[in-house]
Design a protein around this motif. Structure first.
Motif, PDB file in Angstrom:
ATOM      1  N   UNK A   1      -0.920  12.375   4.480  1.00  0.00           N
ATOM      2  CA  UNK A   1      -2.766  12.545   4.876  1.00  0.00           C
ATOM      3  C   UNK A   1      -2.715  10.779   5.453  1.00  0.00           C
ATOM      4  N   UNK A   2      -2.057   9.571   5.279  1.00  0.00           N
ATOM      5  CA  UNK A   2      -2.742   8.337   6.080  1.00  0.00           C
ATOM      6  C   UNK A   2      -2.084   8.493   7.052  1.00  0.00           C
TER       7      UNK A   2
ATOM      8  N   UNK B   1       2.450  12.456  -0.297  1.00  0.00           N
ATOM      9  CA  UNK B   1       1.149  13.273   0.086  1.00  0.00           C
ATOM     10  C   UNK B   1      -0.058  12.722   0.430  1.00  0.00           C
ATOM     11  N   UNK B   2      -0.291  11.505  -0.043  1.00  0.00           N
ATOM     12  CA  UNK B   2      -1.180  10.530   0.040  1.00  0.00           C
ATOM     13  C   UNK B   2      -0.554   9.758   1.105  1.00  0.00           C
ATOM     14  N   UNK B   3       0.344   9.315   1.728  1.00  0.00           N
ATOM     15  CA  UNK B   3       1.414   8.551   2.324  1.00  0.00           C
ATOM     16  C   UNK B   3       1.388   9.427   3.859  1.00  0.00           C
TER      17      UNK B   3
ATOM     18  N   UNK C   1      -6.949  18.534   6.885  1.00  0.00           N
ATOM     19  CA  UNK C   1      -5.485  18.220   6.670  1.00  0.00           C
ATOM     20  C   UNK C   1      -5.066  19.047   4.885  1.00  0.00           C
TER      21      UNK C   1
ATOM     22  N   UNK D   1       1.035  -1.457   0.042  1.00  0.00           N
ATOM     23  CA  UNK D   1       0.306  -0.274   0.226  1.00  0.00           C
ATOM     24  C   UNK D   1       1.050   1.629  -0.175  1.00  0.00           C
TER      25      UNK D   1
ATOM     26  N   UNK E   1      -3.644   0.685  -9.057  1.00  0.00           N
ATOM     27  CA  UNK E   1      -4.505   1.263  -9.378  1.00  0.00           C
ATOM     28  C   UNK E   1      -5.792   0.342  -9.572  1.00  0.00           C
TER      29      UNK E   1
ATOM     30  N   UNK F   1      -0.965   5.504  -9.148  1.00  0.00           N
ATOM     31  CA  UNK F   1      -0.452   4.423  -8.856  1.00  0.00           C
ATOM     32  C   UNK F   1      -0.644   3.450  -9.854  1.00  0.00           C
TER      33      UNK F   1
ATOM     34  N   UNK G   1       2.623  13.998  -5.036  1.00  0.00           N
ATOM     35  CA  UNK G   1       1.049  13.214  -4.859  1.00  0.00           C
ATOM     36  C   UNK G   1       0.980  11.890  -3.551  1.00  0.00           C
TER      37      UNK G   1
END
Ligand code: FES
Ligand code: FES
Lengths: 702, 158
Positions: A602-603, A598-600, A643, A63, A196, A193, A595
């Motif tokens: 936020x996660x 940033x996703x990581x 966030x 992930x 995805x 990804x 991107x």
């Protein structure tokens, strides 16, 4: 297998074309993580005879997006399109040896080496092209896997054509020249990804999705509590059920069926008698129990004279911080499917460590390592919890005993029972601040959290840290349950304690928490990150408690510097804390995929709400009181704060780990915000409504 | 006792000779080989097993075969038309509404059920409807954005 293989044998194994083998010895970047972390990374990159590029690596995808970020790096250096790269991960027969996928190490440690391998491959291809086209190398340019002569685009040759008929194997030299940030075409860009589409269509396979002819689903008899042992078991009722197979061997009692539900029903018909587990501490009593069994300390970070500073006359403020056991709780429970065929064992397993698992299986099954293959399909979340291989071993044993392929997929209760939990831990800090708001003393004792992220980047004349055990080593055996690495192991606790205590001092000095940090800052890189977070948040200085519910905290993890500024609302009736807003500033060096990073981030932030606000595995002696998501509360969509993320530019620094750092200061930031809102400080994670309410009640009464 | 049980599965008529009290989740994953529907908890507390039955999102781990007899069952495998992703699937890809991907089929099917019921739900309604779907990778922010992007465009194809 790979590193010492001779070249001819190696080429035979991988086929023709051009292969660049990567070997990386022990790395200083890994030293800070202590023993047990990978010391060796290997991979290879192949351009086969039709120009297809394949990267083989023992890393796995759980992930964190490595499939994509590694492909980006290879594509960048090689000069090919991202979608022309195929990634083969975590298959012990096809990939070179690798210690495992931990923490934020993949991008940081493995990334540069893979880039060099790709750069080397490009150099080889350009050399071949120069020969073929009869021009010097410096007149050639590469675009999308085609080498052409500068200003004469008609004269060109593709990578595939160059690789055809070749059998070149090179081990990576040090001299490969990497492309610079200014030259990047694929790296540094946000891309979709690569996994995805498979994941949104249900085609992505996980270990429990493997289907084989004759597959049996196993359910295994488990003790009611840690420490309970099986006295006897009557299996006759289960054995009488149609299609059920019962296995009893060396303490392994299992029922198997072609229908997993029937296996579950058969499990319910087993009649076991257990020798009760010895009693022991419970959720609240465990801290004193642990303190009484702490191993001898390792002393680090000694500066100045702590003892003298303690008695220098400035009041010494002492705090004790606690945190309970936290589960990894990936939504995919551990699973493995095993098949033993013609003396070769193949196991599809949800694991972060396919190679160590292969070796472990070889040992327990009495097979040569070559006779064991571990294939890692997609892993449905790991967070450090999928390093032990118990379920794979169970599946392998049962496949051997039954002579049929077997799947072991843990239930949620088994997952909680056998999880290698983030250990309960305690941190005691004694510190002092002078009349100018300068910290003069920092004396910190860490119990069972290790020293990750514990370094003090504040400028303090007298410091000492004593570490009484961590998640591994002598500290690990003091727990009744298996403990292990949990996303940034130990760091969450160390930063919670340090950043809470910094606020205790700031409040004592009546200085705004951001100003106080900057005034005492001993690391300019961190100073910048804190300022960026405060700026993006719109922070205005006021000493806490200001009633605004604002909190700040900072931490260093995996080479990344991160600061959080948060805003909370506390319901004084229920004690519930709602995090309204989180601003995260992070300096992680060169950002490969903004991107993705940033996703990581936020996660991390959203996941962090769990260990800070609700997650604590409750138990009584060896019995787990939480065994599913109905009582063990994970963050939900409605918890989602606003966030905002700021990537603090630092292109002079190689890419640092981005998967974990922002989770680290969540405890400190939220606890500080709760103090700012209410004037009450909570010293124990998680900050459950009951604990917050109790603290507020005391205030009212007192 | 075995019975013949018929229903429509992803648009195809399907008949099984089996016990009617079996759980839909396991029948899908074993007999029917549709492993896109996941088991994360087995007690209706995580949402990863969500499928749509006659237009309503249900937890397949809490649904028996008997309950879907004669009905239309849609799983994650039935959402795309050939290579063309359903707008919700495309939105999850575009917005990065996934990490490990294990919760993803359940998330998408739950959202699909919601949009069938209400093509233009308010944010509160989306949050409320998705509250029982857990994502440990905590991709919630992107999941919400993905769902809202479809809700605000055309309400999703049904
Ligand atoms: S598996 Fe059905 S809700 Fe979790
Ligand atoms: S993407 Fe991993 S659980 Fe949601």
């Amino acid at each position: 297998m790979m590193p010492d293989l001779d070249r001819r044998a190696f080429l035979k194994l991988v086929g023709g074309g051009i292969v660049v083998l990567v070997r990386l010895g022990p790395s200083p970047a890994l030293a800070q993580f202590g023993r047990g972390y990978p010391e060796d990374f290997n991979a290879y990159l192949r351009i086969d005879e039709d120009g297809k590029v394949t990267v083989f690596s023992g890393k796995i995808e759980m992930g964190q997006g490595v499939t994509t970020s590694l492909a980006q790096m290879a594509a960048e250096e090689l000069g090919v399109a991202l979608d022309s790269i195929e990634m083969v991960l975590g298959d012990t027969d096809r990939c070179p040896w690798d210690m495992g996928t931990f923490g934020s190490l993949t991008t940081r440690v493995f990334g540069p080496v893979l880039r060099k391998a790709a750069a080397e491959a490009r150099a080889i291809l350009i050399e071949l092209a120069a020969e073929k086209l009869g021009v010097p190398r410096d007149r050639l340019v590469v675009r999308q896997g085609v080498v052409s002569v500068r200003d004469e685009p008609g004269r060109q040759v593709s990578y595939g054509a160059l690789a055809r008929g070749q059998a070149i194997a090179r081990t990576l030299g040090e001299e490969a020249v990497l492309r610079s940030v200014e030259e990047f075409e694929v790296m540094g860009r946000s891309v979709q990804r690569l996994d995805a589409v498979a994941k949104v269509t249900g085609k992505a396979q996980y270990a429990a999705d493997i289907r084989l002819p004759g597959l049996l689903y196993a359910r295994i008899l488990r003790p009611p509590a840690h420490g309970a042992t099986l006295a006897r078991v009557d299996t006759s009722e289960a054995a009488a059920m149609e299609g059920v197979r019962v296995v009893e061997e060396d303490g392994l009692v299992a029922v198997l069926h072609v229908d997993p539900e029937m296996a579950g029903a058969a499990l319910g018909r087993l009649r076991p008698e257990w020798n009760a587990a010895s009693p022991g501490a419970d959720t609240d009593g465990v801290f004193d129990d642990l303190l009484s069994r702490a191993p001898a300390p390792e002393v680090t970070g000694v500066k100045g004279d702590v003892e003298a500073a303690r008695t220098a006359g400035t009041p010494v403020l002492e705090s004790t911080f606690r945190k309970g056991y936290v589960a990894h709780a990936p939504i995919e429970p551990h699973a493995a499917t095993a098949q033993l065929k013609e003396g070769k064992l193949t196991v599809w397993s949800s694991t972060q460590t396919p190679f160590p698992l292969r070796d472990e299986l070889a040992r327990t099954m009495g097979l040569e390592a070559e006779r064991v293959r571990v294939i890692t399909p997609y892993v449905g979340g790991g967070f450090g919890g999928k390093t032990a291989g118990r379920q794979a071993e169970e599946a392998a044993r049962l496949a051997r005993i039954t002579g049929q392929p077997v799947q072991v997929a843990w239930t949620r209760a088994e997952e909680f029972f056998y999880d290698t939990l983030d250990p309960a831990c305690i941190v005691k800090i004694a510190s002092a601040v002078d009349g100018d708001g300068r910290i003069t003393l920092w004396d910190c004792d860490v119990y069972f959290a290790g020293d990750r992220a514990a370094e003090i980047f504040y400028d303090i004349p007298h410091t000492r840290m004593r570490v009484f055990g961590g998640w591994m080593g002598p500290g690990a055996s003091a727990h009744r349950f298996a403990v292990g690495p949990w996303r940034a192991p130990g760091a969450n606790m160390n930063v919670f304690a340090r950043e809470s205590q910094i606020d205790v001092l700031a409040s004592e000095a009546k200085v705004d928490p951001v100003d106080f940090r900057l005034r005492n800052m001993g690391d300019e890189r961190m100073g910048r990150v804190v300022r960026e977070a405060a700026k993006a948040f719109g922070w205005t200085p006021q000493p806490a408690p200001s009633g605004r519910g604002w909190g700040v905290a900072a931490g260093i993890d995996s080479g990344a510097y991160v600061a959080l500024a948060v805003e909370v609302e506390v319901d004084r009736e229920t004690g519930a804390v709602r995090v309204e807003r989180v601003v995260c500033a992070q300096d992680m060096g060169i950002v490969v995929n903004p991107e993705g990073a940033i996703m990581q981030m936020e996660g991390c932030i959203t996941m962090g709400l769990g260990y800070v606000l609700s997650e604590e595995l409750r138990f009584d002696g060896g019995r787990m009181l939480d065994d599913n998501f109905d009582t063990y509360e994970l963050p939900r969509l409605s918890w989602l704060p606003r966030i905002e993320t700021v990537l603090v530019k630092n292109d002079a620094l190689a890419p640092q780990g981005g998967g974990e750092p922002p989770i680290v200061p969540m405890g400190g930031a939220i606890a500080n915000a709760v103090f700012d809102a209410t004037g009450e400080r909570i010293f124990r994670l998680p900050l459950t409504p009951a604990r917050v309410k109790e603290a507020l009640g005391k205030r009212r009464a007192g | 006792m075995k019975k013949s049980i018929g229903f429509r599965l992803n648009g195809q008529p399907t008949t099984l000779d089996t016990e009617e009290d079996r759980t839909l989740l396991w029948v899908l994953r074993t007999d029917l080989g549709l492993t896109g529907t996941k088991c994360g908890c087995g007690i209706g507390a995580c949402g990863s097993c969500t499928v749509v039955v006659d237009g309503t999102a249900v937890r397949s781990c809490q649904t028996t075969l008997m309950e879907v007899a004669g009905k239309e069952v849609t799983t994650i495998e039935g959402l795309a038309r050939g290579d063309e992703l359903h707008p919700l699937q495309q939105a999850f890809v575009d917005h990065g509404g996934l990490q490990c991907g294990f919760c993803t089929p359940g998330m998408i099917m739950n959202a699909y059920g919601l949009l069938l019921e209400d093509p233009r739900p308010s944010r509160e309604k989306v949050v409320d409807a998705m509250e029982g779907n857990l994502c440990r990778c905590s991709a919630y922010k992107r999941i919400l954005e993905a769902i809202e992007s479809v809700a605000s465009s055309n309400g999703g194809r049904s």
